[in-house]
Structures are given as structure tokens and as C-alpha cells.
Design an enzyme around this catalytic site. Structure first.
Site, mmCIF file in Angstrom:
data_model
loop_
_atom_site.group_PDB
_atom_site.id
_atom_site.type_symbol
_atom_site.label_atom_id
_atom_site.label_comp_id
_atom_site.label_asym_id
_atom_site.label_seq_id
_atom_site.Cartn_x
_atom_site.Cartn_y
_atom_site.Cartn_z
ATOM 1 N N PHE A 137 1.754 -64.672 36.242
ATOM 2 C CA PHE A 137 0.568 -64.187 35.864
ATOM 3 C C PHE A 137 -0.012 -63.165 37.093
ATOM 4 O O PHE A 137 -0.003 -63.896 38.154
ATOM 5 C CB PHE A 137 -0.370 -65.192 35.641
ATOM 6 C CG PHE A 137 -0.471 -65.654 34.360
ATOM 7 C CD1 PHE A 137 0.334 -64.817 33.109
ATOM 8 C CD2 PHE A 137 -1.112 -66.898 33.801
ATOM 9 C CE1 PHE A 137 0.140 -65.262 31.718
ATOM 10 C CE2 PHE A 137 -1.006 -67.378 32.538
ATOM 11 C CZ PHE A 137 -0.538 -66.344 31.456
ATOM 12 N N GLU A 138 -0.789 -62.298 36.940
ATOM 13 C CA GLU A 138 -1.684 -61.579 37.791
ATOM 14 C C GLU A 138 -0.766 -61.098 39.043
ATOM 15 O O GLU A 138 -1.492 -60.781 39.975
ATOM 16 C CB GLU A 138 -2.826 -62.354 38.124
ATOM 17 C CG GLU A 138 -3.366 -63.436 37.210
ATOM 18 C CD GLU A 138 -4.295 -62.572 36.103
ATOM 19 O OE1 GLU A 138 -4.389 -61.392 36.240
ATOM 20 O OE2 GLU A 138 -4.843 -63.337 35.201
ATOM 21 N N GLY A 139 0.481 -60.792 38.792
ATOM 22 C CA GLY A 139 1.364 -60.390 39.960
ATOM 23 C C GLY A 139 1.998 -61.403 40.232
ATOM 24 O O GLY A 139 1.738 -62.497 40.627
#
Length: 532
Positions: A361-363
Site C-alpha cells: 500500500f501507498e508505495g
């Protein structure tokens, strides 16, 4: 920092009550959160606790919001993610960049849960390289609407959503010149696929979305044309901060579970808490949870002061530290439980499955392991490119970065805190030398030197962790609340930092890393030979 713990506790108790009516195990077997529970989550405020009261929300500040996430994650992340994703990233763009008309139209619906929101950035072939998404939005000839075309994938809340924050290229010839749009899922041309089967988070909806000639009213553009990438990255700061809070909550809960299990599980005639390898797991969980909470809180302070502030490096550190350490702690908790930890009747294996995706998630962990030094090097390179004195000017910029004084006072009167600050400053001083040195040594190949970049990130990560802990502890000291346990946490993290530092003071690949590269080339060569 003000936290109204009474109203935070009230919301958490309401969530616990819903989990008693709809157990996580039953929801997991069903594969989605029942509509009845979604409705009740909206009624108690779980879809609007960080939305302002004037729009129908509960008006929690950023610290209260993070406190709620921390507590929800401890109880069940899969169900809580519907609310967390909606608030952390789904509707955040409207809160931060929306016009008053956009806020008045959509935030009351979001706060009540009548319109759950998703964040639609990732595409089938584009993940972390967000500037090069393929989805396009073309302004109509009469300039009344945009025509949206493209595909998004792995979109959390997709089949719960009534609204989306969608990112698209406005000019394919200018990658990164993007728009951010509010799109309603019932509009013509919006097609949401079936939920994807996943390793965990089965209650959460994850699906692909296809946009075919979707007419998006011009007034549904967030910000100005071209602001889309900046908006996407700003929103992700809050998503990463939420992951830091969730990581803290799960580490705290796991440490509590390990301590209880270790006290009651008897092996060789004694409780296993007597064994050093078990003690190590519990202590590491407590220390990392404290550090993660301090990092999350300090970064929240920056964003509470200015929600648009560029805290990409800080939130990157929070996300990287929190998710990787929490994953290790969840593993340790199952290990401490022994054979019973592997059973579905206990929470350990579900927590592992549900949490695993947070390192993506999120990178991804890999991106966040190289991003901070790359960010700093690019900023320095841009400064060099802006000089009008050619090579001489560039050298002057490098020399300034190498020899410039490190403006860093150590104001702590407490001896332990002062010594810890000096250790952090030692890291910072090395990074100040290493960043321009790496840029000069590796030049255009610096992006491919991921082992070196990862070492620099590790140093920066621990520097930020220690500084965040010091900020927290100084405040506690001023109020007479600094405990011996927290002092020991600081000592523990300092020793961990020193161990890491010894292996990170190298600007070239190690022999092992070089052998790894050679082995991969040989493996690829034989693989290609076998396919011919």
C-alpha cells in the site's frame, strides 16, 4: 496536541459493539461487510469522524483521527479498512482541495456513509510511477466537461464506493500534467469489476474500474488543471500516516498478547517468558511501537499546522518503519503463541494475512527504501542545474552541501536526551556528506544504486525515529511524566541504530552485493538460453 479521549473511546466502543453483532470471522466467510453493518457504521460516525461538523462529521482533529485508526486496527483491520481508506485517501482530496460547492455537495454524503469514497490512482501497468499513468481526461469542445477514459486496478472500496477521486493525464505529451476528479460510480461509462480474491482483508472490496467516455463536469475538477500529481502525493501523506497509526496499534496489541501468552505457556517447567528469545520479541515490539507512535505523532504535528506541507520524506519514513516492523512483530506474536497461533480460532494468522498488503500500500517497501535519498539528490541536482556558472557553479553547490555548517542545536538539559541527540546528529552529519558524494560518484547511474540508497535511507530513518522520540520524551519530561520504560526504549533504539550504522557507512556495493548481481546475470543468461 489535544486529544478528546472520551469521544475517541466512545467511537471505539461503538465499533466493538458492531463487531459483536457481526463477527470478523463471519464477515470473512461472507467475503464482504454486510449492508446492514455499513449502515450502522455510518450511523455511529465511522465514515465521518475526521470530517468537519459543519458537513455532518464528528470533527476529530488529526491526532484524534490517528488514535481512532490505532484502536480500530487493533480490533480488526479488515472491516476497519472500509472506513480508514474512505477517510485517509478516498475523500481527503475534497477536504484539502475542494471548492466550497464541492465540499457542500459531497462531504455530508461522505460523513453519513451514504457515499463511500475510493482513491483511484493505480493502473494495471502503473504503480509507484504515478506520473506516467495512462488514464486520460480531455476537455470537451464546449469546455463544459472532461471525457474520462482508462483503467484503474487494485482500488480499495471499489464495490462499496459511490464516489471516486480519479487521477488522469490532461496532456499525454506532458507526463505528470494531471487532473484530479470527483467521479460518481453510477455515472454512465463507469464500470466496476468483481472483487478480487485476496490473501487477506477479505471484507475489504478490491476491484478494477473501467472508464469509457465518462463525462465529468468541469466543476468536479479538484484544484487547477495540472495539479493532479501534487494532489495525489499530498493525499498519500495522510494515507501513510494512517498506516503508521495502524502499525502502532497492531504492535501494541501483539506485544500485549505475547506477554500474556508467554506468562501462561509452560515449557521445560517454566513460563516461556523466562527465555531470552521470547523476551527479545516482546521488548522489540514495545520499543518499535513507541518509536513508530513518536514518528507518526511528530509528522502529524507538521500536517496539523499545514495540511499542504511537503512531508513526503517524513511520511515515507513513517510508512516504511511502521509497516516493516509491525510485520515482524505479527510474525513474532504467532511464533510466541506456538502451534495454537497457526489456528484460525486465534487472531494471529488473520492479522498476518490482513496486514501483509500494507508493505505494498501507498508505495512498496522497496520504493520507500530508496526514495528519501533520491528525493534529496534530485533537489540538490535541480539546484545545481539552476546555477548560471556552469561546472564551476555546480561545484560550488556541491561544496556548499559538503562543507556547510549543520545548523542543529542540542537544547536538551537531560543528559540521556542530549547524548541521544548527538548520536542522531552524527547520522545527519554523515548523510550531509554522503548525499552529494553519492551524486558525484555514481552520477547518472545513481538511481540504479539501490543498495547504496537503501543504506542511506536506513540512516535517515533511524535519525528521524530518534528525533521523534526525543520530541515526545522532552514534552513528557517537561510535564514530569517521563517514565523509566520510555528511557529504556530510547536506549534500545539507539543501540539498534548503532548496529545498523556500522553496516551502512559504505558508498559502493559490498562484495556480497556484487556477487548477487553476477549470480542474477548468470541465472538470467541460462533462463534465456533454455527458452531458445
Amino acid at each position: 496536541m489535544h486529544v478528546n479521549r472520551a469521544r475517541v473511546e466512545e467511537l471505539v466502543v461503538a465499533y466493538e459493539g458492531l463487531l459483536q453483532q457481526f463477527s470478523p470471522q463471519e464477515i470473512e466467510s461472507l467475503g464482504r461487510v454486510p449492508d446492514e453493518m455499513i449502515g450502522k457504521m455510518g450511523q455511529v460516525g465511522l465514515f465521518g469522524f475526521s470530517i468537519a461538523k459543519e458537513y455532518g462529521g464528528l470533527g476529530f482533529n488529526l491526532w484524534e483521527y490517528l488514535e481512532v485508526i490505532r484502536e480500530l486496527a487493533r480490533r480488526d483491520l479488515s472491516v476497519a479498512l472500509v472506513s480508514i481508506a474512505h477517510l485517509s485517501i478516498g475523500v481527503k482530496g475534497i477536504q484539502l482541495f475542494g471548492t466550497e460547492e464541492q465540499k457542500a455537495k459531497y462531504l455530508p454524503l461522505a460523513a453519513s456513509g451514504d457515499m463511500i469514497f475510493s482513491y483511484a490512482l493505480t493502473e494495471p501497468h502503473i504503480g509507484s510511477d504515478a506520473k506516467h499513468i495512462h488514464t486520460t481526461a480531455v476537455l470537451s469542445d464546449d469546455e463544459t466537461h472532461y471525457v474520462l477514459n482508462g483503467r484503474k486496478t487494485y482500488i480499495t472500496n471499489a464495490n462499496y464506493a459511490g464516489g471516486l477521486t480519479v487521477f488522469a493525464q490532461l496532456d499525454p505529451e506532458k507526463p505528470g500534467h494531471m487532473g484530479a476528479f470527483i467521479v460518481e460510480t453510477d455515472w454512465e461509462g463507469v464500470q466496476i469489476g468483481k472483487d478480487m480474491p485476496k490473501m487477506g482483508l477479505t471484507a475489504s472490496s478490491t476491484a478494477a474500474i473501467h472508464f469509457k467516455d465518462v463525462k465529468v463536469p468541469r466543476e468536479n475538477l479538484l484544484g487547477k488543471p495540472g495539479d493532479g500529481f501534487k494532489i495525489a502525493m499530498t493525499i498519500l501523506n495522510f494515507g501513510r500516516l494512517g498506516l503508521g497509526a495502524a502499525s502502532t496499534g497492531l504492535m501494541d496489541q501483539s506485544a500485549t498478547d505475547m506477554a500474556k501468552r508467554a506468562a501462561n505457556r509452560i515449557q521445560f517447567g517454566v513460563p516461556i517468558e523466562n527465555f531470552e528469545l521470547i523476551q527479545e520479541k516482546i521488548v522489540r515490539a514495545r520499543a518499535h511501537a513507541f518509536a513508530c507512535d513518536a514518528m507518526t505523532t511528530l509528522t502529524a504535528l507538521f500536517l496539523e499546522e499545514d495540511p499542504h506541507r511537503n512531508v513526503a520524506m517524513e511520511t515515507s519514513h513513517v510508512k516504511l518503519f511502521g509497516t516493516t516492523r509491525a510485520w515482524d512483530v505479527l510474525y513474532d506474536a504467532l511464533q510466541t503463541a506456538g502451534g495454537s497461533g497457526y489456528l484460525k480460532t486465534n487472531p494471529y494468522e488473520k492479522r498476518l494475512r490482513d496486514f501483509r498488503v500494507t508493505t505494498i500500500f501507498e508505495g512498496t517497501t522497496e520504493i520507500h527504501s530508496i526514495y528519501p535519498p533520491l528525493f534529496a539528490i534530485r533537489r540538490m541536482t535541480k539546484e545545481m542545474a539552476g546555477t548560471e556558472q556552469g561546472v564551476l557553479g555546480s561545484l560550488k553547490v556541491l561544496w556548499k552541501h559538503l562543507t556547510g555548517g549543520l545548523q542543529w542545536d542540542v537544547p536538551f538539559r537531560d543528559k540521556q536526551l542530549r547524548c541521544a541527540a548527538r548520536q542522531a546528529k552524527r547520522n545527519a552529519r554523515y548523510l550531509k556528506f554522503a548525499l552529494p558524494a553519492v551524486a558525484m560518484i555514481h552520477r547518472k547511474k545513481v538511481m540504479s544504486k539501490e543498495y547504496v540508497l537503501r543504506r542511506l535511507t536506513t540512516l535517515s530513518l533511524y535519525t528521524y525515529a530518534i528525533l521523534a522520540m526525543l520530541a515526545r520524551m522532552q514534552k513528557d519530561l517537561d510535564r514530569g511524566l517521563l517514565s523509566t520504560e520510555h528511557r529504556l526504549f530510547l536506549d534500545y533504539m539507539l543501540e539498534e541504530m548503532k548496529e545498523c550504522r556500522r553496516s551502512c557507512l559504505r558508498l559502493w556495493n559490498t562484495r556480497k552485493e556484487k556477487i548477487s548481481a553476477r549470480l542474477f546475470r548468470w541465472e538470467r543468461f541460462f533462463r534465456e538460453e533454455s527458452t531458445q
